[in-house]
Design a protein around this motif. Structure first.
Motif, short mmCIF file in Angstrom:
data_model
loop_
_atom_site.label_atom_id
_atom_site.label_comp_id
_atom_site.label_asym_id
_atom_site.label_seq_id
_atom_site.Cartn_x
_atom_site.Cartn_y
_atom_site.Cartn_z
N GLY A 37 10.50 33.26 14.84
CA GLY A 37 10.52 34.49 15.63
C GLY A 37 11.87 35.17 15.66
N ALA A 38 12.79 34.74 14.78
CA ALA A 38 14.13 35.35 14.80
C ALA A 38 14.13 36.74 14.19
CB ALA A 38 15.10 34.46 14.04
N GLY A 39 13.14 37.02 13.33
CA GLY A 39 13.08 38.34 12.68
C GLY A 39 13.25 38.29 11.18
N LYS A 40 13.12 37.10 10.60
CA LYS A 40 13.32 36.96 9.14
C LYS A 40 12.23 37.72 8.36
CE LYS A 40 13.04 32.45 9.01
NZ LYS A 40 12.78 32.08 10.40
N THR A 41 10.98 37.43 8.73
CA THR A 41 9.88 38.08 7.99
C THR A 41 9.90 39.59 8.24
OG1 THR A 41 8.59 36.06 8.04
CG2 THR A 41 7.37 38.09 7.69
N ALA A 203 22.92 33.85 5.67
CA ALA A 203 22.98 34.62 6.91
C ALA A 203 22.09 33.93 7.93
CB ALA A 203 22.51 36.04 6.68
N ILE A 204 22.52 33.90 9.18
CA ILE A 204 21.70 33.29 10.23
C ILE A 204 21.35 34.38 11.25
CG2 ILE A 204 21.59 31.57 12.06
CD1 ILE A 204 23.49 29.84 10.45
N LEU A 205 20.06 34.46 11.51
CA LEU A 205 19.54 35.48 12.41
C LEU A 205 18.98 34.78 13.65
CD1 LEU A 205 19.15 38.55 11.82
CD2 LEU A 205 16.78 38.05 11.29
N ASP A 206 19.19 35.34 14.81
CA ASP A 206 18.58 34.77 16.02
C ASP A 206 18.25 35.91 16.97
OD1 ASP A 206 17.65 32.85 17.74
OD2 ASP A 206 19.59 32.49 18.68
N HIS A 207 17.04 35.91 17.48
CA HIS A 207 16.57 36.98 18.37
C HIS A 207 16.86 38.36 17.78
CE1 HIS A 207 16.68 33.65 21.40
NE2 HIS A 207 15.50 34.19 21.62
N GLY A 208 16.68 38.49 16.47
CA GLY A 208 16.83 39.78 15.83
C GLY A 208 18.26 40.19 15.54
N LYS A 209 19.21 39.34 15.90
CA LYS A 209 20.63 39.71 15.67
C LYS A 209 21.24 38.77 14.63
CE LYS A 209 21.95 41.37 20.26
NZ LYS A 209 22.34 42.72 20.05
N LEU A 210 22.12 39.33 13.86
CA LEU A 210 22.85 38.51 12.89
C LEU A 210 23.93 37.74 13.65
CD1 LEU A 210 23.21 38.03 9.80
CD2 LEU A 210 24.96 39.77 9.87
N VAL A 211 23.81 36.39 13.66
CA VAL A 211 24.81 35.64 14.42
C VAL A 211 25.95 35.15 13.52
CG1 VAL A 211 23.31 34.95 16.33
CG2 VAL A 211 23.40 33.54 14.29
N ALA A 212 25.66 34.96 12.24
CA ALA A 212 26.74 34.56 11.33
C ALA A 212 26.31 34.82 9.91
CB ALA A 212 27.04 33.08 11.51
N HIS A 213 27.28 35.06 9.04
CA HIS A 213 26.95 35.10 7.62
C HIS A 213 28.20 34.85 6.80
CE1 HIS A 213 28.41 39.23 7.62
NE2 HIS A 213 28.33 39.23 6.29
N GLY A 214 27.99 34.30 5.62
CA GLY A 214 29.12 33.98 4.76
C GLY A 214 28.78 32.78 3.90
N THR A 215 29.82 32.17 3.34
CA THR A 215 29.58 30.95 2.55
C THR A 215 29.36 29.79 3.52
OG1 THR A 215 31.92 30.41 2.54
CG2 THR A 215 31.10 31.80 0.73
N LEU A 216 28.98 28.63 2.98
CA LEU A 216 28.72 27.47 3.82
C LEU A 216 29.98 27.10 4.62
CD1 LEU A 216 26.62 25.33 4.52
CD2 LEU A 216 27.39 24.01 2.57
N ASP A 217 31.11 27.14 3.96
CA ASP A 217 32.37 26.79 4.65
C ASP A 217 32.65 27.78 5.77
OD1 ASP A 217 32.76 24.62 3.07
OD2 ASP A 217 33.96 25.70 1.57
N GLU A 218 32.40 29.03 5.51
CA GLU A 218 32.64 30.05 6.56
C GLU A 218 31.73 29.83 7.77
OE1 GLU A 218 34.17 33.69 3.64
OE2 GLU A 218 32.06 33.56 4.20
N LEU A 219 30.50 29.40 7.51
CA LEU A 219 29.57 29.15 8.61
C LEU A 219 30.01 27.94 9.42
CD1 LEU A 219 26.01 29.73 7.13
CD2 LEU A 219 27.34 31.22 8.57
N ARG A 220 30.45 26.89 8.72
CA ARG A 220 30.93 25.70 9.43
C ARG A 220 32.14 26.07 10.31
NH1 ARG A 220 31.28 22.47 4.53
NH2 ARG A 220 29.21 21.80 3.97
#
Lengths: 265, 554
Positions: A37-41, A203-220
């Motif tokens: 339900g985050a809004g991916k689809t 990219a990680i989406l939650d409740h329709g908002k982009l909460v983070a995006h980048g390479t794996l290291d950037e997300l960590r």
């Protein structure tokens, strides 16, 4: 290759997607993650022109999906989360149909269909009706359909769901190979291990908002203390998850006395 | 992809439907349809020939042609609007096709052609043979026989075109599901008004041509001759066919029909360009409707009080315990049926249409007034019992494993489902029986006897229908009419034929004396009740065995 500019989708009071902006460069394998339900689809439907945004736009190459839909659609192949296939066609006939829809010359379509069927281990069932296929075979047929016209961009909604480990590995290798040859893959998944091993950017989406995006290291780095993508994902989307589980177990689940179990009457 | 290639592919897909699972059944359906059409051709040619020979009745032949085309046009108009919504907005391959670089107009054209070919199955089976029968009776020229299907296609192009225009205009404004249920409601209302018209026509004896029409009948006659009805496409199609059969010139009706088609096609070409946008807006409306219906999400907060642990699941194996579950199923079924108006309308329609045959025969049965109500009620109870019960399992769709996974033995499950069906339908049968008997002026005892007969037949049909649902049900239905396969529908048809024969024999033997029939019913009530109990037991056993094997879901 894909540019999302301020994409917003509202249904009355509900904001399914809130001002999403992203760029996916050419030759990137881009993972799109988020809880249910985050809004991916919704995002994927907006990018593919199946939904109309409340605000913003998406571009495939130079073409806006809103103002030049036919040009944009010609540039991508798409596999939906529940792909529709015609039950009364065979996989080979379905690919032939897809070739005709994308105006691939008949002989070229036939040759490419044969190769795709072999690659995805569907050649043995290529002339059986799709109605007899398993879920995994349907998924692979849909993917073959999306690849038939050799699009520069692939948009896939949960492409590895329901696949056996061998098929899943093969598809992952295929996607990597396509990216190495300059294609762009945008895919959503719930399987974090797949995203972790496969993607160049996430990219990680939650409740329709982009909460983070980048390479794996950037997300960590965005989630302090996170050692894996899973930990980063949970920290960014669901704080306090462990406490909720502990509370539930404490309040509702009694320790079970195995000796008190009766056989069924 | 070019439009002709797209159409060629669609044709190939249509033919592919004859292959694989269900392919043989479709071939069988085509054969049955051909047989039905042949019977209609035979029947109508005999009827028209008889009418044409009688000087007093010969004027009725062209009136019948007008009437048949008007009825077909009216019914097609609403049915095709529903079909248009389905083809344009609900077909499962729409997202696939819309995600491809295809222009909107060829797509709409493709969908319209699909809709016309789907819609043609009804006139091909019923109306074309009837009109050919007229041609045979009046010795029409050969061109008439080609003109009949062509005229039907013209009418269908108009109804489908209008349906598409309405669908394209409404879908961005009103959720398509709601529009579809409105259309189903209107279609059902038309069918029911035809049903009531037939009942009134027969029971009051209004069908006798010697008495001039009054009131509504007079208005209809005037409208048909000079008013708006005379300008409907069906009136022009009827004129074209009658003038062709009479070897007159057909230029005027041909031009008018062609003009109407060109006008609708031009409007559709204008509206079709906005099809992708309409589809997007329809998706939004559907999602908004779901959001509105969804309850507010509860806040995530822990309460201090320690909740009572929920009771553990109790396994249910006994037949009697299963009956108690019937109430739970009844509550759920009432919700499912009430929320799926398509299902409700479809069932209402089938059930009421089943009473048309006995009502048509009402004048022959009219020696005793109760004999008009009783046959209709018996047909109503048969259809309702069979329909409700046979849909009990297909209603679960693919969710049936959820029910089967619960700790309920199949035998208890079957008993519960049958009990819930009985509780749902029995009050309807009893209520209708009492109302209808009292409405025709019979006494209270007659009402009770009629209700008892109706309930008896309904009770007997529940186990038969339930077992039929397990053996002939289709869990992957989309339209309620698809919940049973051809075998299930044939079984119901056979039951109705047996009932017709039984009623005819009983009537012939008893000479229409209801008192004798009452005595007969009293004498047979105990053996009949025992037989129904046995039938219940057998149906529960057969269905439970079927569910245990799980074959029905394969």
């Amino acid at each position: 290759m894909i540019r999302i500019a301020g994409l917003t989708k509202r249904y009355g009071q509900l904001t399914a997607l809130d001002d999403l902006s992203l760029e996916v460069p050419r030759g990137t394998l881009f993972g799109f993650l988020g809880p249910n339900g985050a809004g991916k689809t919704t995002t994927i439907k907006l990018i593919t022109g199946l939904l109309r945004p409340t605000a913003g736009d998406a571009f495939i190459g130079p073409h806006s999906i809103q103002s030049q839909p036919l040009e944009a659609k010609a540039l991508f192949g798409y596999v939906a989360d529940v792909p529709f296939l015609y039950d009364k066609l065979t996989a080979r006939e379905f690919l032939e149909f897809m070739g005709a829809l994308y105006r691939v010359p008949e002989a070229a379509a036939r040759a490419r269909a044969d190769k795709l069927l072999k690659l995805l281990e569907l050649d043995g069932a290529a002339d059986a009706l799709i109605e007899a296929y398993s879920h995994g075979m349907r998924q692979k047929t849909a993917l073959a359909g999306a690849l038939l016209h050799d699009p520069p961009v692939l948009i896939l909604d949960e492409p590895t769901s329901g696949l056996d480990p061998a098929s899943s590995r093969r598809i992952k290798q295929l996607l990597r190979g396509l990216v190495a040859r300059g294609r762009t893959v945008f895919f959503s998944t719930q399987v974090l291990e797949v995203a972790e091993k496969l993607c160049d950017r996430i990219a990680i989406l939650d409740h329709g908002k982009l909460v983070a995006h980048g390479t794996l290291d950037e997300l960590r780095a965005a989630a302090p203390g996170a050692r894996s993508l899973e930990e980063a994902f949970v920290a960014l989307t669901r704080g306090g998850e462990d406490r909720i589980i502990e509370e539930f177990l404490e309040e509702t689940v009694e320790p079970l006395d195995l000796g008190a179990l009766d056989p069924l009457p | 992809m070019t439009t002709p290639r797209l159409i060629a592919w669609r044709l190939r897909l249509a033919l592919a439907g004859l292959r694989g699972k269900g392919g043989r059944r479709r071939v069988f359906q085509i054969l049955v349809t051909t047989w039905v059409a042949a019977m209609f051709l035979l029947g109508s040619s005999l009827w028209f020939r008889t009418v044409a020979r009688e000087p007093e009745l010969s004027a009725f032949a062209p009136v019948a042609v007008f009437g048949a085309l008007h009825a077909a046009f009216l019914l097609s108009l609403f049915r095709d609007m529903g079909a248009a919504i389905g083809h344009l907005f609900l077909a499962p391959d729409v997202p696939l096709l819309l995600s491809m670089p295809l222009r909107a107009r060829p797509l709409v054209l493709l969908r319209a052609l699909e809709a016309v070919s789907d819609a043609f199955s009804f006139p091909a089976t019923l109306l074309v043979p009837i009109l050919w029968g007229y041609g045979i009776a009046v010795d029409a020229p050969w061109i008439y026989y080609l003109a009949v299907p062509a005229a039907m296609l013209c009418l269908l192009c108009l109804t489908v075109g209008l349906g598409f225009l309405v669908a394209l205009a409404l879908a961005p404004v009103v959720p398509v599901g709601r529009v579809r249920s409105w259309i189903r409601g209107i279609s059902a209302a038309i069918y029911l008004s035809i049903w009531m018209g037939l009942a009134w026509w027969n029971i009051t004896g209004a069908r006798h041509p010697e008495s001039p029409p009054t009131g509504l009948g007079r208005v209809t006659e005037v409208w048909a001759a000079h008013g708006p009805i005379a300008w409907t496409p069906s009136a022009w199609a009827a004129r074209l066919l009658l003038e062709l059969a009479d070897r007159q010139t057909i230029a005027a009706p041909l031009l008018v029909l062609a003009g109407m088609i060109v006008m609708v096609a031009a409007l559709l070409a204008l509206a079709a360009a906005r099809y992708p946008e309409s589809w997007q807006k329809a998706q939004e409306l559907a999602r908004k409707a779901i959001e509105r219906r969804a309850p507010p999400r509860p806040a995530r907060e822990a309460t201090g009080a320690r909740p009572h642990p929920p009771p553990g699941a109790r396994p249910t194996r006994r037949f009697g315990a299963g009956l108690a579950l019937g109430l739970a199923f009844l509550r759920r079924d009432r919700r499912l049926i009430a929320r799926d108006t398509a299902l409700m309308w479809d069932m209402a329609l089938l059930v009421f249409m089943s009473t048309v045959l006995p009502l048509l025969a009402a004048p022959a049965l009219a020696r005793h007034v109760s004999w008009i109500v009783l046959p209709a009620l018996l047909f109503f109870a048969t259809e309702l019992g069979f329909d409700l019960a046979s849909r009990a399992l297909p209603l679960e769709r693919r969710a049936l494993p959820w029910v089967l996974r619960a700790p309920i033995a199949p035998i208890a499950l079957c008993a519960a489902r049958m009990a819930s069906v009985w509780m749902l339908g029995a009050p309807l049968v009893a209520g209708l029986a009492v109302l209808a008997t009292l409405a025709v002026g019979a006494d209270g005892v007659a009402a009770l006897v009629t209700a008892a007969c109706g309930l008896g037949v309904f009770t007997a049909l529940v186990p038969i229908g339930f077992a039929a649902g397990a053996f002939f049900g289709q869990p992957d239905w989309r339209h309620p009419r698809q919940m049973l396969n051809l075998g299930g529908r044939m079984l119901l048809a056979a039951l109705l034929v047996v009932m017709s024969v039984a009623i005819a024999i009983t009537y012939a033997e008893r000479g229409g004396r209801l008192e004798d029939a009452r005595a007969l019913l009293a004498a047979w009530s105990v053996p009949a009740a025992l037989a129904v109990l046995l039938l219940d037991g057998f149906a529960i056993w057969a269905t439970a065995t079927r569910l245990r094997r799980f074959q029905w879901l394969n």
